[in-house]
Write an enzyme that holds these catalytic residues in place. Sequence first.
Site, PDB file in Angstrom:
ATOM      1  N   GLY A 201       0.825  -1.196   0.000  1.00  0.00           N
ATOM      2  CA  GLY A 201       0.000   0.000   0.000  1.00  0.00           C
ATOM      3  C   GLY A 201       0.863   1.251   0.000  1.00  0.00           C
ATOM      4  O   GLY A 201       2.017   1.231  -0.457  1.00  0.00           O
ATOM      5  N   GLU A 263      -7.511  -2.667   5.699  1.00  0.00           N
ATOM      6  CA  GLU A 263      -6.193  -2.452   6.298  1.00  0.00           C
ATOM      7  C   GLU A 263      -6.206  -3.046   7.707  1.00  0.00           C
ATOM      8  O   GLU A 263      -6.958  -2.591   8.565  1.00  0.00           O
ATOM      9  CB  GLU A 263      -5.877  -0.959   6.350  1.00  0.00           C
ATOM     10  CG  GLU A 263      -5.863  -0.302   4.966  1.00  0.00           C
ATOM     11  CD  GLU A 263      -5.713   1.199   5.047  1.00  0.00           C
ATOM     12  OE1 GLU A 263      -4.582   1.692   4.893  1.00  0.00           O
ATOM     13  OE2 GLU A 263      -6.739   1.877   5.285  1.00  0.00           O
TER      14      GLU A 263
END
Length: 327
Positions: A201, A263
């Site tokens: 990410g 996440e």
Amino acid sequence: MASGFTIIRDIAPAAAIPKGGVVAIGNFDGVHLGHRAVIAAAFEMARSRGKPAFAVTFEPHPRKFFSPNASQFRLTDETNKLRLLAGTGLDGAVVMTFDAARAGTTAQDFIHQDLIERLGVSGIAVGYDFRFGKGRVGSPSLLVSEAPRLGIEVDVQPPIDIDERAVSSSAVRMALAEGRIADATTMLGGPWFVTGEVIHGEKRGRSLGYPTANIRLDQDCGLKHGIYAVRIGRGKGKDHHRLDGVASFGRRPTFDNGAPLLEVFVFDFQGDLYGTMLDVAFIGFIRDELKFDGVEALVHQMDDDAARAKTQLAAAPDVFPKLGEIG
């Protein structure tokens, strides 16, 4: 075949299909308590005959075939559905391709050609609302009426109600869309979970003191955007182990408001998870996704989220989806 769980697809030769078995039939999206009642009925029937018990299910989901461009929030993709079915102790699953030919098969042909001739079933268990065949004209009552002539037994399971509300895949989806994790868990008989590969990410979490394992979920995932207490499963078989964590699912409005991303911050973990497949089970909802004025306010809130997640996890039953190996 793996761990005794056999997957039979359309291409399987007739000789490879165990005959005389009992089948539980359905889409089994989520394998919730209603589905599990149908599976239990098939088990009981199979035990009384000394025969194997199989699930018969359809891929892709019929809704996807009939409305290919519509958003379809599936509770479980094909792989996870099979893992859940394997976890029930079933001997296997028959996965029928749902295509134009399947959609055009009459109810009578499905019974006689697919169930009797090809699978050689001795018993069938279905839910009260099961429909099949061209135009969805097939019903449990049709199976029951045909059973004596075919020499098979048919068990039709009534709806499962919780607080006078019927358990269904649609009801579970609605609960997840509203962040009602406890309700979804109750209807499923265990926590809802997703599986995905950890991807790279923006690595903002590292600088904030919360490095995360990022997983891209299906674009049609209807889970409410927000913060969750989660349990994480990693590895298979004897190498499988669980971890606790806190997760955010959403668009990160404080930073980029981008595509939805899961996440996961794993508590008390040091190491590299990139490329690893993780199962993430949702145990509790903490709060809605919010936009913060700055990093300091965000980190303060993340500290609170992590503490609340630990409290929820400590109070929750030590459960994780019961998954079987499917190879």
